[in-house]
Scaffold this motif. Structure first.
Motif, PDB file in Angstrom:
ATOM      1  N   SER A  18       0.829  -1.211   0.000  1.00  0.00           N
ATOM      2  CA  SER A  18       0.000   0.000   0.000  1.00  0.00           C
ATOM      3  C   SER A  18       0.858   1.254   0.000  1.00  0.00           C
ATOM      4  CB  SER A  18      -0.933   0.000   1.213  1.00  0.00           C
ATOM      5  OG  SER A  18      -1.827  -1.089   1.187  1.00  0.00           O
ATOM      6  N   VAL A  19       1.991   1.210   0.697  1.00  0.00           N
ATOM      7  CA  VAL A  19       2.925   2.335   0.669  1.00  0.00           C
ATOM      8  C   VAL A  19       3.467   2.521  -0.748  1.00  0.00           C
ATOM      9  CG1 VAL A  19       5.170   3.149   1.501  1.00  0.00           C
ATOM     10  CG2 VAL A  19       3.528   2.157   3.106  1.00  0.00           C
ATOM     11  N   ILE A  20       3.757   1.417  -1.427  1.00  0.00           N
ATOM     12  CA  ILE A  20       4.208   1.503  -2.818  1.00  0.00           C
ATOM     13  C   ILE A  20       3.140   2.165  -3.677  1.00  0.00           C
ATOM     14  CG2 ILE A  20       4.784   0.137  -4.859  1.00  0.00           C
ATOM     15  CD1 ILE A  20       6.114  -1.888  -3.003  1.00  0.00           C
ATOM     16  N   VAL A  21       1.881   1.788  -3.450  1.00  0.00           N
ATOM     17  CA  VAL A  21       0.783   2.399  -4.201  1.00  0.00           C
ATOM     18  C   VAL A  21       0.716   3.897  -3.924  1.00  0.00           C
ATOM     19  CG1 VAL A  21      -1.742   2.500  -4.386  1.00  0.00           C
ATOM     20  CG2 VAL A  21      -0.568   0.296  -4.401  1.00  0.00           C
ATOM     21  N   SER A  22       1.016   4.308  -2.685  1.00  0.00           N
ATOM     22  CA  SER A  22       1.022   5.735  -2.365  1.00  0.00           C
ATOM     23  C   SER A  22       2.045   6.484  -3.220  1.00  0.00           C
ATOM     24  CB  SER A  22       1.320   5.947  -0.874  1.00  0.00           C
ATOM     25  OG  SER A  22       0.312   5.386  -0.068  1.00  0.00           O
ATOM     26  N   VAL A  23       3.213   5.877  -3.417  1.00  0.00           N
ATOM     27  CA  VAL A  23       4.229   6.481  -4.291  1.00  0.00           C
ATOM     28  C   VAL A  23       3.693   6.587  -5.714  1.00  0.00           C
ATOM     29  CG1 VAL A  23       6.538   6.202  -5.257  1.00  0.00           C
ATOM     30  CG2 VAL A  23       6.115   5.635  -2.861  1.00  0.00           C
ATOM     31  N   MET A  24       3.022   5.552  -6.178  1.00  0.00           N
ATOM     32  CA  MET A  24       2.478   5.552  -7.529  1.00  0.00           C
ATOM     33  C   MET A  24       1.403   6.632  -7.685  1.00  0.00           C
ATOM     34  SD  MET A  24       2.175   1.400  -8.000  1.00  0.00           S
ATOM     35  CE  MET A  24       1.489   1.469  -9.653  1.00  0.00           C
ATOM     36  N   VAL A  25       0.524   6.734  -6.684  1.00  0.00           N
ATOM     37  CA  VAL A  25      -0.554   7.724  -6.760  1.00  0.00           C
ATOM     38  C   VAL A  25       0.011   9.139  -6.779  1.00  0.00           C
ATOM     39  CG1 VAL A  25      -2.514   8.706  -5.501  1.00  0.00           C
ATOM     40  CG2 VAL A  25      -2.278   6.233  -5.704  1.00  0.00           C
ATOM     41  N   GLU A  26       0.998   9.404  -5.912  1.00  0.00           N
ATOM     42  CA  GLU A  26       1.583  10.742  -5.875  1.00  0.00           C
ATOM     43  C   GLU A  26       2.280  11.066  -7.192  1.00  0.00           C
ATOM     44  OE1 GLU A  26       2.033  14.355  -4.799  1.00  0.00           O
ATOM     45  OE2 GLU A  26       1.025  12.907  -3.501  1.00  0.00           O
ATOM     46  N   THR A  27       2.903  10.068  -7.807  1.00  0.00           N
ATOM     47  CA  THR A  27       3.535  10.289  -9.102  1.00  0.00           C
ATOM     48  C   THR A  27       2.497  10.615 -10.170  1.00  0.00           C
ATOM     49  OG1 THR A  27       5.322   8.753  -8.511  1.00  0.00           O
ATOM     50  CG2 THR A  27       5.053   9.280 -10.840  1.00  0.00           C
ATOM     51  N   VAL A  28       1.347   9.922 -10.125  1.00  0.00           N
ATOM     52  CA  VAL A  28       0.270  10.220 -11.066  1.00  0.00           C
ATOM     53  C   VAL A  28      -0.209  11.658 -10.882  1.00  0.00           C
ATOM     54  CG1 VAL A  28      -2.125   9.685 -11.680  1.00  0.00           C
ATOM     55  CG2 VAL A  28      -0.488   7.835 -11.317  1.00  0.00           C
ATOM     56  N   HIS A  29      -0.391  12.078  -9.616  1.00  0.00           N
ATOM     57  CA  HIS A  29      -0.806  13.460  -9.366  1.00  0.00           C
ATOM     58  C   HIS A  29       0.228  14.453  -9.893  1.00  0.00           C
ATOM     59  CE1 HIS A  29      -4.249  12.150  -7.317  1.00  0.00           C
ATOM     60  NE2 HIS A  29      -3.741  11.950  -6.124  1.00  0.00           N
ATOM     61  N   ARG A  30       1.491  14.109  -9.720  1.00  0.00           N
ATOM     62  CA  ARG A  30       2.568  14.990 -10.170  1.00  0.00           C
ATOM     63  C   ARG A  30       2.574  15.093 -11.694  1.00  0.00           C
ATOM     64  NH1 ARG A  30       5.806  19.110 -10.861  1.00  0.00           N
ATOM     65  NH2 ARG A  30       7.919  18.586 -11.480  1.00  0.00           N
ATOM     66  N   VAL A  31       2.468  13.952 -12.367  1.00  0.00           N
ATOM     67  CA  VAL A  31       2.513  13.937 -13.824  1.00  0.00           C
ATOM     68  C   VAL A  31       1.299  14.661 -14.409  1.00  0.00           C
ATOM     69  CG1 VAL A  31       2.396  12.449 -15.852  1.00  0.00           C
ATOM     70  CG2 VAL A  31       3.939  11.875 -13.971  1.00  0.00           C
ATOM     71  N   ARG A  32       0.131  14.438 -13.834  1.00  0.00           N
ATOM     72  CA  ARG A  32      -1.095  15.040 -14.344  1.00  0.00           C
ATOM     73  C   ARG A  32      -1.328  16.455 -13.810  1.00  0.00           C
ATOM     74  NH1 ARG A  32      -4.993  12.153 -16.663  1.00  0.00           N
ATOM     75  NH2 ARG A  32      -6.583  13.464 -15.690  1.00  0.00           N
ATOM     76  N   ARG A  33      -0.462  16.910 -12.874  1.00  0.00           N
ATOM     77  CA  ARG A  33      -0.610  18.227 -12.247  1.00  0.00           C
ATOM     78  C   ARG A  33      -2.012  18.381 -11.666  1.00  0.00           C
ATOM     79  NH1 ARG A  33       1.124  20.370 -17.219  1.00  0.00           N
ATOM     80  NH2 ARG A  33      -0.585  21.856 -17.161  1.00  0.00           N
ATOM     81  N   SER A  34      -2.473  17.352 -10.966  1.00  0.00           N
ATOM     82  CA  SER A  34      -3.851  17.320 -10.480  1.00  0.00           C
ATOM     83  C   SER A  34      -4.139  18.422  -9.480  1.00  0.00           C
ATOM     84  CB  SER A  34      -4.140  15.948  -9.841  1.00  0.00           C
ATOM     85  OG  SER A  34      -3.913  14.905 -10.760  1.00  0.00           O
ATOM     86  N   ARG A  35      -3.199  18.668  -8.575  1.00  0.00           N
ATOM     87  CA  ARG A  35      -3.446  19.691  -7.554  1.00  0.00           C
ATOM     88  C   ARG A  35      -3.490  21.088  -8.166  1.00  0.00           C
ATOM     89  NH1 ARG A  35      -0.488  15.762  -4.995  1.00  0.00           N
ATOM     90  NH2 ARG A  35      -1.447  14.957  -3.085  1.00  0.00           N
ATOM     91  N   GLU A  36      -2.595  21.341  -9.093  1.00  0.00           N
ATOM     92  CA  GLU A  36      -2.589  22.649  -9.751  1.00  0.00           C
ATOM     93  C   GLU A  36      -3.885  22.875 -10.525  1.00  0.00           C
ATOM     94  OE1 GLU A  36      -0.249  24.774 -13.409  1.00  0.00           O
ATOM     95  OE2 GLU A  36       0.906  23.445 -12.094  1.00  0.00           O
TER      96      GLU A  36
END
Length: 367
Positions: A18-36
């Motif tokens: 699950s921690v690995i998945v957290s890294v994957m999810v954060e990378t997806v947010h970073r690549v897609r600029r979801s927060r911005e």
């Protein structure tokens, strides 16, 4: 008590994945600029519903929601343009845009725009107080939507991880029940989770700190770093005897390819295809991983007392932002309504009284 140790080892394995998945999810947010994108959507909606009906650029004229969002989201600390430049639509692609904003910063930037009331009978402080309150509530509502989106991304990433790393729950259970030594080693890994979560927090913080819009090379670097981290964590589990990774011995796929694991050639790569029953188990493994680290932390905590496993997990995970799927809680900080409003209004008043304009608004269009 062997079965308790086996359950604890299984939970620690799911927790680590699950921690690995957290890294994957954060990378997806970073690549897609979801927060911005979420912050931009918040500011544009707020401008349409609460700001434009009551405020206008100095001297009259109009401003589009996109122009307003570009001004508000500019990172003033890293922008290189002079204060006399006019912000244009899309300028956030040239200057580093921010992806989170406290309400006090928002009202300060609003004051810097030197906007005027459309209705002279209104009081500026009352209008700003209402805008600040709506900024907070808009942010909370957007955070709920972003959290749902993050859950979907988390489940999707967990299923991908289960298929790639061959996370087979039945195989894991068999190994832990039949090999007490392996189960004990994996269960004792809970003692090192604190350090791993600290490392994860630092990695996620580095991704969030780079708020500029990444180019192709930056995205490739982010993905490469995330893949290396995932690979290292899986290798660490496999070194302890955890049955992860596709089993060897699969042959080329035949007509009856659903009966057993097989390989499909794709150029120089052999793509593994699971049998029908194994595919079901792998999807189930992905769903188990997708339950998230907080769920598995509770299981481990429940088993920790009789087995002396990771006594401090509750406090560790309870304060770990990255393991909670990274919802958009930083877009607009959730604060008590009254103190936030009064602080935001004071910030606006101070910035307006100072008489310093950070950036001129886009050239007003005379009506």
């Amino acid at each position: 008590m062997q079965w308790i140790t086996a359950i604890a080892a299984f939970a620690v394995t799911m927790f680590t994945l699950s921690v690995i998945v957290s890294v994957m999810v954060e990378t997806v947010h970073r690549v897609r600029r979801s927060r911005e994108k979420g912050l931009k959507q918040l500011i544009e909606k707020l401008y349409v519903h609460s700001i434009a009906p009551r405020l206008q650029p100095a001297g009259g004229g109009t401003m589009t929601p996109a122009q307003f969002a570009a001004i508000m989201m500019e990172n003033r600390a890293t922008g290189e343009a002079s204060s006399s430049d006019t912000v244009r639509v899309g300028e956030s692609s040239r200057l580093a845009a921010i992806d989170s904003m406290p309400v006090e910063v928002f009202t300060q930037k609003l004051a810097d725009l030197k906007m005027e009331l459309k209705d002279p009978n209104l009081a500026m402080e009352d209008v700003v107080a209402d805008i600040a309150a709506k900024f907070i509530t808009f942010g909370q509502e957007l955070s709920v939507a972003f959290e749902r989106y993050s859950r979907r991304v988390s489940v999707a990433c967990a299923i991908v991880l289960a298929l790639v790393a061959y996370v087979h729950p039945l195989n894991l259970a068999r190994v832990y029940l039949r090999n007490p030594e392996v189960a004990e080693r994996v269960a004792n890994h809970g003692e090192n989770i604190e350090a791993r979560l600290v490392e994860l927090d630092e990695a996620v913080a580095r991704l969030k700190a780079d708020t500029g819009q990444p180019g192709p090379e930056g995205l490739a670097d982010d993905i490469s770093v995330a893949l290396d981290d995932i690979r290292n964590r899986i290798d660490a589990l496999k070194a302890e005897g955890v049955p992860l990774g596709w089993p060897a011995g699969a042959a080329a796929c035949s007509a009856n390819f659903l009966a057993e694991n097989c390989l499909v050639p794709l150029g120089d790569v052999q793509l593994p295809i699971p049998s029908g029953i194994n595919l079901v188990w792998l999807l189930f493994g992905g769903l188990l991983v997708g339950l998230g680290a907080p769920f598995w932390q509770q299981i481990i905590t429940f088993l920790a007392a009789p087995n002396a496993i990771t006594q401090q997990l509750a406090s560790i995970v309870g304060g770990t932002e990255a393991v909670r799927a990274g919802p958009l809680t930083t877009v607009a900080a959730a604060r008590p309504a009254e103190p936030a409003q009064s602080t935001a209004v004071r910030t606006f008043s101070v910035a307006a009284a100072a008489g310093i304009t950070q950036r001129r608004v886009p050239g007003p269009t005379k009506s």
